[in-house]
Design an enzyme around this catalytic site. Structure first.
Site, PDB file in Angstrom:
ATOM      1  N   GLY A 228       0.823  -1.204   0.000  1.00  0.00           N
ATOM      2  CA  GLY A 228       0.000   0.000   0.000  1.00  0.00           C
ATOM      3  C   GLY A 228       0.856   1.252   0.000  1.00  0.00           C
ATOM      4  O   GLY A 228       1.976   1.252  -0.513  1.00  0.00           O
ATOM      5  N   SER A 229       0.344   2.303   0.606  1.00  0.00           N
ATOM      6  CA  SER A 229       1.025   3.598   0.575  1.00  0.00           C
ATOM      7  C   SER A 229       2.189   3.645   1.550  1.00  0.00           C
ATOM      8  O   SER A 229       2.215   2.946   2.568  1.00  0.00           O
ATOM      9  CB  SER A 229       0.036   4.716   0.902  1.00  0.00           C
ATOM     10  OG  SER A 229      -0.314   4.684   2.278  1.00  0.00           O
ATOM     11  N   GLU A 248       5.613  -3.268   0.905  1.00  0.00           N
ATOM     12  CA  GLU A 248       5.781  -2.930  -0.513  1.00  0.00           C
ATOM     13  C   GLU A 248       4.945  -1.682  -0.748  1.00  0.00           C
ATOM     14  O   GLU A 248       3.719  -1.730  -0.710  1.00  0.00           O
ATOM     15  CB  GLU A 248       5.310  -4.104  -1.386  1.00  0.00           C
ATOM     16  CG  GLU A 248       5.849  -4.047  -2.789  1.00  0.00           C
ATOM     17  CD  GLU A 248       5.020  -3.147  -3.676  1.00  0.00           C
ATOM     18  OE1 GLU A 248       5.426  -1.969  -3.849  1.00  0.00           O
ATOM     19  OE2 GLU A 248       3.990  -3.594  -4.183  1.00  0.00           O
ATOM     20  N   CYS A 282       2.035  -0.320  -8.821  1.00  0.00           N
ATOM     21  CA  CYS A 282       3.150   0.214  -8.034  1.00  0.00           C
ATOM     22  C   CYS A 282       4.355   0.557  -8.900  1.00  0.00           C
ATOM     23  O   CYS A 282       5.085   1.504  -8.608  1.00  0.00           O
ATOM     24  CB  CYS A 282       3.560  -0.788  -6.964  1.00  0.00           C
ATOM     25  SG  CYS A 282       2.291  -1.098  -5.718  1.00  0.00           S
ATOM     26  N   GLU A 376       3.900   9.853  -6.190  1.00  0.00           N
ATOM     27  CA  GLU A 376       3.376   8.711  -6.934  1.00  0.00           C
ATOM     28  C   GLU A 376       2.005   9.079  -7.491  1.00  0.00           C
ATOM     29  O   GLU A 376       1.059   9.299  -6.734  1.00  0.00           O
ATOM     30  CB  GLU A 376       3.261   7.477  -6.036  1.00  0.00           C
ATOM     31  CG  GLU A 376       2.762   6.251  -6.781  1.00  0.00           C
ATOM     32  CD  GLU A 376       2.692   5.017  -5.886  1.00  0.00           C
ATOM     33  OE1 GLU A 376       2.867   3.903  -6.412  1.00  0.00           O
ATOM     34  OE2 GLU A 376       2.465   5.167  -4.673  1.00  0.00           O
TER      35      GLU A 376
END
Length: 475
Positions: A228-229, A248, A282, A376
């Site tokens: 996730g974030s 991750e 991602c 991102e």
């Protein structure tokens, strides 16, 4: 409307409190999802702890057999699962089928890896006092693993948590993303049918904000694996204490295109890397640094290729790009693009949303401190920037708080190795896009992109503990 239940200790449990799950594309309600509370989390963790007594002594061939059963069941239900992913995540159906194919491969790798959890012998007599001693190691499962998964690959990224956990002999409490619980619940059904002991997999649905503390601070939990974030990942790491953690956390992946790259061959691939699943990946290609001698040609080809993409209903076979996961995210990226435009960036293509669909967007004259570059985007937005010298491009790629996958196209082997050594990332992809991933390769980042590694063999290592044993063989 059917109420989807929690999966606890091998049984389905309904809750009075539910939330409506909406299709990202149509906005229609597709299910009502049970909302777990802290008591449900505690019950699930206790059930997983009890089931661990069975899993930790289960022989490797049996764990492998269960995972192979899952592979077969997934093959039989591939289309059903792909349609669920298209509905709940807004992922184009052809892309969803590709995810299920990868998921099948991931569980296949896990089944194989269950039989390859090795230790080693230690030459004890390499040190004075080690004579007449035998030393060796083996790996033991940890116990209860909490897995928190994202919406963008709701089947395959779950597999990257469940597969290695079960291969190693652990049990799992799974918290899927709020937007994509249906696929996780179907996976629970498949594992039960495959012969996994009751309690070894628990699926808790509901609010991540409400449940996260109960999931990650319980002393019975031995590991947390999260995708996730970066913001949430850092919070989890701060609360996890001495538990093992794999995080991750995303990226703003960069690509360098050297002047010897064959544009006619690489541009379609670059477009795919930038806009697949609306950029909600991602390692989606977000920043492209192109040598100034081929910059104009690259931009022209890239824009023309992007115009060929078809936006629409995720269940339509012709759709290349569909809705983003929710309207809030669509509005966010539209505001980022508008802000970049006001700060001097040129919108060469796209830039205006159509409801929940944000079109493939190409930005030029982007500066490094614009949100579309330094943060991102997690959206179908790509920036193309010229460079003159290779080290300049490497510096621009590295000038980021992220470092998951980066890439370079070059036919010069010396440039390729130089870039691989200098680029600050968990993975360097040479002559392909940074979005490239196979499910058995080591995968993870540096800096704000994460902590630890996925990829089945490497995840198994992270989900086991090394034990050393020595025997004195003579008195």
């Amino acid at each position: 409307m059917e109420i989807k239940e929690l999966f606890i200790n091998g049984k389905w449990e309904s809750k009075e409190r539910t939330y409506a799950l909406h299709s990202p594309y149509s906005g229609d309600v597709i299910a009502n999802i049970s909302m777990a509370d802290e008591a449900d989390v505690k019950k699930a963790i206790e059930g997983a702890k009890t089931a661990y007594e069975t899993m930790k002594v289960m022989p490797a061939y049996k764990r492998s057999e269960i995972l192979l059963n899952v592979v077969q069941l997934l093959r039989e239900r591939k289309e059903e699962l792909a349609r669920i992913v298209a509905l709940e995540a807004g992922k184009p159906i052809r892309t969803a089928r590709g995810e299920i194919d990868r998921t099948i491969a991931t569980y296949q790798f896990a089944a194989e890896e269950a039989k390859r959890i090795y230790g080693e012998t230690i030459p004890m007599d390499a040190a004075p006092g080690g004579e007449n001693r035998l030393g060796f190691t083996w790996r033991e499962p940890l116990g209860v693993v909490v897995a928190i998964s994202p919406f963008n690959f709701p089947v395959n990224l779950v597999a990257h948590k469940l597969g290695p956990a079960f291969a190693a002999g652990n049990t799992v409490v799974l918290k899927p993303a709020e937007q994509t619980p249906l696929s996780a619940l179907l996976i629970a059904e498949i594992f039960k049918q495959a012969g996994l002991p009751d309690g070894a997999l628990q699926v808790i649905t509901g609010s991540g904000r409400e449940l996260s503390d109960a999931l990650i601070t319980d002393e019975r939990v031995k590991k947390v694996t999260f995708t996730g974030s970066a913001e949430v990942g850092k919070l989890i790491k701060s609360k996890a204490g001495l538990r093992k953690v794999t995080l991750e956390l995303g990226s703003n992946s960069g690509l360098i295109v050297e002047p010897d790259a064959p544009l006619e061959k690489i541009v379609p691939r670059c477009v795919e890397g930038a806009f697949s699943f609306a950029g909600q990946v991602c390692i989606s290609l977000q920043r492209i640094y192109v040598h100034d001698s081929i910059y104009n040609d690259f931009c022209k080809r890239f824009i023309e290729q992007t115009k060929k993409l078809t936006a629409g209903d995720p269940l339509d076979e012709k759709t290349d790009i569909s809705a983003m996961i929710n309207l809030k995210e669509t509005e966010r990226i539209e505001s980022w693009v508008q802000e970049a435009n006001e700060q001097g960036a040129d919108i060469a293509l796209g830039g205006k949303r159509d409801g929940s669909v944000f079109p493939p967007t190409v930005l030029l004259n982007v500066k490094k401190d614009m949100a579309v570059s330094c943060q991102e985007t997690f959206a179908p937005v790509v920036s193309i920037v010229p460079y003159h010298e290779l080290d300049e491009a490497i510096h621009m790629v590295n000038d980021s708080s992220y470092g998951l996958n980066v890439a370079i196209y070059t036919q010069n082997i010396l440039h390729a190795i130089h870039a691989a050594k200098k680029l600050e990332s968990g993975g360097v992809i040479i002559n392909d896009i940074p979005t490239f991933r196979l499910d058995h390769m080591p995968y993870g980042g540096v800096k704000d992109s994460g902590y630890g590694r996925e990829g089945i063999k490497y995840a198994v290592e992270e989900m086991t503990e090394l034990k050393f044993v020595t025997i004195k063989t003579a008195f």
